[in-house]
Design a protein around this motif. Structure first.
Motif, mmCIF file in Angstrom:
data_model
loop_
_atom_site.group_PDB
_atom_site.id
_atom_site.type_symbol
_atom_site.label_atom_id
_atom_site.label_comp_id
_atom_site.label_asym_id
_atom_site.label_seq_id
_atom_site.Cartn_x
_atom_site.Cartn_y
_atom_site.Cartn_z
ATOM 1 N N PHE A 297 0.801 -1.225 0.000
ATOM 2 C CA PHE A 297 0.000 0.000 0.000
ATOM 3 C C PHE A 297 0.837 1.281 0.000
ATOM 4 C CE2 PHE A 297 -2.275 -3.434 2.029
ATOM 5 C CZ PHE A 297 -3.523 -3.383 1.431
ATOM 6 N N VAL A 298 2.156 1.152 0.148
ATOM 7 C CA VAL A 298 3.015 2.343 0.261
ATOM 8 C C VAL A 298 4.171 2.204 -0.732
ATOM 9 C CG1 VAL A 298 4.397 3.769 1.842
ATOM 10 C CG2 VAL A 298 2.482 2.428 2.745
ATOM 11 N N ASP A 299 4.271 3.166 -1.662
ATOM 12 C CA ASP A 299 5.328 3.088 -2.684
ATOM 13 C C ASP A 299 6.661 3.608 -2.171
ATOM 14 O OD1 ASP A 299 3.597 2.081 -4.539
ATOM 15 O OD2 ASP A 299 2.987 4.065 -5.260
ATOM 16 N N ALA A 300 6.612 4.692 -1.393
ATOM 17 C CA ALA A 300 7.867 5.321 -0.959
ATOM 18 C C ALA A 300 7.691 5.926 0.426
ATOM 19 C CB ALA A 300 8.254 6.419 -1.953
ATOM 20 N N VAL A 301 8.786 6.009 1.179
ATOM 21 C CA VAL A 301 8.753 6.663 2.494
ATOM 22 C C VAL A 301 9.973 7.570 2.621
ATOM 23 C CG1 VAL A 301 7.480 4.867 3.739
ATOM 24 C CG2 VAL A 301 9.958 4.715 3.593
ATOM 25 N N THR A 302 9.878 8.537 3.535
ATOM 26 C CA THR A 302 11.022 9.413 3.799
ATOM 27 C C THR A 302 11.601 9.027 5.145
ATOM 28 O OG1 THR A 302 9.961 11.155 2.549
ATOM 29 C CG2 THR A 302 11.749 11.836 4.010
ATOM 30 N N ARG A 307 14.166 10.152 0.656
ATOM 31 C CA ARG A 307 13.028 9.418 0.115
ATOM 32 C C ARG A 307 13.536 8.069 -0.384
ATOM 33 N NH1 ARG A 307 7.959 9.948 0.898
ATOM 34 N NH2 ARG A 307 6.580 9.565 -0.844
ATOM 35 N N SER A 308 12.889 6.988 -0.003
ATOM 36 C CA SER A 308 13.305 5.710 -0.595
ATOM 37 C C SER A 308 12.082 4.925 -1.063
ATOM 38 C CB SER A 308 14.186 4.907 0.367
ATOM 39 O OG SER A 308 13.435 4.446 1.417
ATOM 40 N N ASN A 309 12.266 4.264 -2.198
ATOM 41 C CA ASN A 309 11.166 3.504 -2.799
ATOM 42 C C ASN A 309 11.150 2.084 -2.263
ATOM 43 O OD1 ASN A 309 10.234 5.566 -4.536
ATOM 44 N ND2 ASN A 309 12.016 5.195 -5.841
ATOM 45 N N GLY A 310 9.967 1.521 -2.199
ATOM 46 C CA GLY A 310 9.853 0.130 -1.795
ATOM 47 C C GLY A 310 10.306 -0.796 -2.915
ATOM 48 N N VAL A 311 10.644 -2.045 -2.538
ATOM 49 C CA VAL A 311 11.072 -2.996 -3.564
ATOM 50 C C VAL A 311 9.841 -3.461 -4.337
ATOM 51 C CG1 VAL A 311 13.052 -3.763 -2.224
ATOM 52 C CG2 VAL A 311 10.902 -5.024 -2.047
ATOM 53 N N ARG A 312 10.053 -3.769 -5.603
ATOM 54 C CA ARG A 312 8.920 -4.209 -6.433
ATOM 55 C C ARG A 312 8.889 -5.727 -6.547
ATOM 56 N NH1 ARG A 312 6.194 -0.085 -8.572
ATOM 57 N NH2 ARG A 312 7.281 1.895 -8.613
ATOM 58 N N ASP A 313 10.104 -6.317 -6.668
ATOM 59 C CA ASP A 313 10.165 -7.772 -6.831
ATOM 60 C C ASP A 313 10.340 -8.412 -5.448
ATOM 61 O OD1 ASP A 313 10.637 -10.367 -7.384
ATOM 62 O OD2 ASP A 313 12.141 -10.013 -8.942
#
Ligand SMILES: NC(=O)c1ccc[n+]([C@@H]2O[C@H](COP(=O)([O-])OP(=O)(O)OC[C@H]3O[C@@H](n4cnc5c(N)ncnc54)[C@H](O)[C@@H]3O)[C@@H](O)[C@H]2O)c1
Length: 363
Positions: A297-302, A307-313
């Motif tokens: 539910f969360v793509d990125a956080v600070t 700012r860092s993106n969540g892993v996709r795989d």
């Protein structure tokens, strides 16, 4: 919506047409004290445009006395009188985001009016949208009821969190004894330990009560303060347990690849406000770990201003990690798959239950 009687506006003028006005603005804390400026501003807008005979309902979570001592003087500043020119009641919002069983309709509503006529009018209003409305005799008691609900939750979570940390030292499986105690059909309510508390309600609301008690009675709400200490220490405790687990593998936290699952503050929502997951990730970063996160539910956080993106795989990230820490167990997580792919899992929410695979360690 279909009746065409619900309208949306970004200016206060349409308040003049409304027979019922609900104030449900944020009530945050600033420097550990309630910040009521949103309520004050909204009440001033309502006062400026209120039509005679209207019913005003305050829904924001707040300290006992807000409706009578703060809102009434603002609404009466224009010369109108509560009970004569308008009716005012307090009715706390109790919604639990992500809860599939209880929504607005089947969660009972509390209402406490400034006058009995205000209570009656509020009951009639809410009965049109919720199944059960419970009248309470004063606004103060209604405000306090809402705070008791969240303080009860806060303190009980602290109880199981502290027991979890102590029982780890004793070598007793916390989930097993909580489940065992939970079979008692009366006098016990099951709470589960976790990495801390988050969101914008449970960590904040009890402070409204302790702040008011200190201000009006000059005493501490000691039990709550202790619970706050316990719950605030949990992210740190999770990090120290991760250190222990890596140590047993002959590894240091520094340089370890750690995958955090779930950064939202609770399962099945995308809200990261006050989430203990962020604190865990932040502390692991500080100790030199290479931390990645995943959240449906969360793509990125600070974190630490970055700012860092969540892993996709998810699959390959699970396999690459030295340790996977399950922080928020969204229902979409396939626990069997996680345990099969990951080398080592720290289950901070006891999502795997007591019969967990050997590479899964519980809080
Ligand atoms: N959201 C929940 O799950 C929940 C649950 C229980 C209780 N509450 C309580 O309900 C209250 C509102 O919470 P929320 O989560 O909806 O807050 P929020 O921050 O999501 O939004 C509240 C809305 O108020 C508006 N607003 C702010 N100042 C205003 C003003 N002067 N006039 C008109 N509108 C104004 C904002 O634009 C925003 O749309 C809080 O007191 C909270 O503690 C919320």
């Amino acid at each position: 919506m279909r009746s065409g009687r619900l309208r949306f506006a970004a200016t206060p003028e349409p308040i003049a047409d409304a027979e019922v006005v609900l104030i449900c603005v944020p009530t945050p804390l600033r420097d550990h004290a309630p910040d009521l400026h949103f309520v004050e501003e909204a009440a001033a807008d309502v006062a400026a445009h209120l039509r005679v005979g209207a019913l005003v309902l305050l829904e924001s979570t707040t300290y006992p006395g807000t409706t009578d001592d703060l809102v009434i003087p603002i609404l009466e500043a224009t010369g109108r009188r509560s009970g004569l020119d308008f009716l005012l009641a307090y009715s706390p919002e109790r919604v639990d985001p992500g809860n599939r069983e209880y929504g607005m309709r089947n969660t009972p509503r509390l209402v406490g009016g400034h006058t009995p006529a205000a209570t009656d009018a509020a009951v009639v209003f809410y009965e049109q949208i919720v199944d059960k409305v419970v009248p309470v005799s004063t606004t103060r008691a209604t405000e306090t009821a809402k705070l008791l609900e969240n303080t009860f939750r806060h303190i009980n979570i602290a109880l199981v969190n502290e027991l979890a940390t102590l029982c780890h030292e004793l070598g007793i499986d916390v989930l097993e004894f909580i489940d065992a105690a939970g079979t008692k059909p009366f006098g016990f309510m099951r709470f589960a330990p976790g990495p801390g508390i988050g969101g914008h309600c449970i960590p904040l609301d009890p402070t409204y009560l302790s702040w008011q008690i200190r201000r009006q009675v000059g005493r501490r709400f000691g039990l709550l303060e202790q619970a706050q200490d316990v719950n605030e220490r949990m992210p740190n405790y999770v990090v120290s347990r991760i250190g222990e687990m890596l140590n047993e593998q002959g590894r240091a936290v520094r340089g370890a690849r750690i995958l955090a699952l779930g950064v939202a503050y609770k399962p099945d929502v995308g809200d990261v406000r006050g989430s203990p997951s962020l604190q865990v990730i932040q502390q692991l970063h500080r100790r030199g770990a290479e931390v990645e996160f995943h959240d449906f539910f969360v793509d990125a956080v600070t974190i630490n201003g970055e700012r860092s993106n969540g892993v996709r795989d998810l699959g390959s990230s699970l396999e690459k990690a030295d340790l996977v820490v399950l922080l928020t167990p969204h229902t979409r997580y396939d626990l069997e798959d996680i345990a099969a792919r990951a080398r080592l899992v720290f289950d901070t929410r006891n999502a795997f239950g007591p019969r967990r695979p050997p590479n899964v360690v519980a809080l």
